[in-house]
Design a protein around this motif. Structure first.
Motif, short mmCIF file in Angstrom:
data_model
loop_
_atom_site.label_atom_id
_atom_site.label_comp_id
_atom_site.label_asym_id
_atom_site.label_seq_id
_atom_site.Cartn_x
_atom_site.Cartn_y
_atom_site.Cartn_z
N PRO A 176 7.07 -52.46 -37.83
CA PRO A 176 8.03 -51.70 -37.00
C PRO A 176 9.37 -51.55 -37.68
O PRO A 176 9.74 -52.34 -38.56
CB PRO A 176 8.14 -52.57 -35.73
CG PRO A 176 7.80 -53.95 -36.19
CD PRO A 176 6.78 -53.80 -37.29
N THR A 188 13.64 -50.07 -36.78
CA THR A 188 14.61 -49.63 -35.78
C THR A 188 15.67 -48.77 -36.44
O THR A 188 16.25 -49.17 -37.45
CB THR A 188 15.27 -50.83 -35.08
OG1 THR A 188 14.26 -51.63 -34.45
CG2 THR A 188 16.26 -50.36 -34.04
N ARG A 220 19.31 -46.93 -35.85
CA ARG A 220 20.48 -47.01 -34.97
C ARG A 220 21.32 -45.74 -35.07
O ARG A 220 21.45 -45.14 -36.14
CB ARG A 220 21.33 -48.22 -35.33
CG ARG A 220 22.64 -48.34 -34.55
CD ARG A 220 23.13 -49.76 -34.51
NE ARG A 220 22.23 -50.61 -33.73
CZ ARG A 220 22.42 -51.93 -33.58
NH1 ARG A 220 23.45 -52.53 -34.13
NH2 ARG A 220 21.56 -52.64 -32.85
N ASP A 271 19.51 -47.37 -30.10
CA ASP A 271 18.48 -47.75 -31.05
C ASP A 271 17.16 -47.05 -30.73
O ASP A 271 16.75 -46.98 -29.56
CB ASP A 271 18.27 -49.27 -31.06
CG ASP A 271 19.49 -50.00 -31.56
OD1 ASP A 271 20.36 -49.36 -32.17
OD2 ASP A 271 19.58 -51.23 -31.33
N SER A 281 13.21 -47.46 -31.60
CA SER A 281 12.22 -48.39 -32.15
C SER A 281 10.94 -47.63 -32.45
O SER A 281 10.38 -46.98 -31.57
CB SER A 281 11.95 -49.53 -31.17
OG SER A 281 13.13 -50.27 -30.94
N HIS A 287 6.99 -47.99 -34.09
CA HIS A 287 5.92 -48.90 -34.44
C HIS A 287 4.60 -48.17 -34.32
O HIS A 287 4.55 -47.00 -33.92
CB HIS A 287 5.95 -50.15 -33.56
CG HIS A 287 6.00 -49.84 -32.09
ND1 HIS A 287 4.88 -49.59 -31.33
CD2 HIS A 287 7.05 -49.70 -31.25
CE1 HIS A 287 5.22 -49.33 -30.08
NE2 HIS A 287 6.55 -49.38 -30.01
#
Length: 335
Positions: free
Chosen positions: A147, A149, A151, A180, A182, A184
């Motif tokens: 994963p 992230t 920003r 943020d 995310s 994955h």
């Protein structure tokens, strides 16, 4: 002329007279939170050089509250007033806030009627700047399905709200309200594009696009590439080569082949498996001459084994015949 008209005319005359005696460079000031401003005013120094000057707040000139004056009686932590005599009158206000928005007055103390000029101050929030995007960690592990992230942040702006959207040909979909994003394996099933939207009560701005290219979709151990403008580009070519070159899982029959302890049995079983895929393997990277040579050696070994078994069987038969003859001869001699 009626009394009301006379009063209006007198007021206009007084205002005109006051404007000639006191003039400021701004009548309306617009600023942002945390900023400051300087107001410069000119007055008739020949008549009001020693008169008190003051900075006053309030919608009415008759009831406004004096924040600062040149005599030093009224003091304010944010306001300052300087009388530079013939060079003019200066008012400086620092650290502006929303609640400072109001009507202010520059006044000169005078018997019967002060000379006053109004200034309208409007303080607003700082407009948001274009959001900047950056990953919180390296993007390369996405080749292994890890994963990541991304920003979103603005260098300027007050009370900013961040929202992530997914861009599609027909309409954009809200992903979530946060700074943020995310990413994955479970959330990246196909190629997608995202952008961040930043806004406050003054303005709004949109970020650049975050593109996600999915090479192998999966709930886990997927392979995807994230491209962000201004960030180093990368690819997953090495990971793709190692993934496609991985040996497929063994079948049940092939698994039994590895459990044999006898090398001869392993050789026979392997050759039986090769016999099934002879035509399929001959054209998939293995040279034809190598396949023919291997099968020729196998045929030679098989023929040799058959000859040995046949000779051994013949010897056993001869040996059995001799034993039977000896038994017959022994019985005859006994008689």
């Amino acid at each position: 002329m009626t009394l009301n008209n006379k009063m209006k005319t007198l007021c206009l005359f007084l205002l005109l007279h006051a404007s000639l005696q006191l003039q400021c460079d701004k009548k309306k000031i617009t600023a942002h939170i945390g900023e400051e401003f300087v107001l410069v005013c000119k007055y008739d120094s020949s008549r009001y050089l020693v008169s008190k000057k003051y900075w006053c707040r309030g919608s009415s000139r008759n009831s406004c509250q004096i924040l600062m004056d040149t005599d030093g009686i009224a003091k304010s932590a944010k306001s300052q007033i300087f009388d530079n005599n013939r060079n003019g009158l200066f008012v400086k206000v620092t650290n502006l806030q929303i609640e400072d928005s109001d009507v202010y007055w520059i006044g000169i103390d005078k018997i019967y009627s002060d000379i006053m000029v109004s200034v309208n101050l409007v303080v607003t929030k700082v407009p948001v700047s274009k959001p900047r995007l950056w990953p919180l960690s390296s993007l390369v592990p996405t080749c292994w399905g890890e994963p990541v992230t991304v920003r979103c942040g603005c260098t300027k702006g007050d009370d900013i709200y961040y929202t992530w959207y997914q861009q599609t040909p027909h309409r954009d979909f809200l992903v979530h309200r946060s700074s943020d994003l995310s990413l994955h394996c479970g959330a990246t099933k196909e190629d997608s594009k995202y952008y961040c939207f930043a806004n406050n009560s003054v303005s709004s701005e949109q970020s650049d696009i975050v593109s996600v290219h999915v090479l192998i979709p999966a709930n886990s151990s997927c392979i995807y590439v994230v491209n962000i403008q201004g960030q180093p580009a990368y690819d997953c070519a090495d990971r793709m080569r190692t993934t496609t070159a991985e040996t497929p899982p063994l079948t049940t029959c092939e698994g039994r082949t590895e459990t044999h302890s006898d090398p001869g049995d392993q050789f026979l079983t392997t050759n039986q498996t090769d016999h099934v895929g002879f035509f399929s393997r001959a054209w998939t990277g293995v040279p034809l001459w190598y396949t023919l040579l291997r099968w020729g050696l196998f045929a030679s070994l098989f023929i040799t084994l058959c000859i040995v078994l046949r000779c051994t069987k013949a010897r056993h038969k001869k040996y059995a015949k001799r034993r039977r003859r000896r038994r017959v001869n022994g019985k005859q001699s006994t008689r």
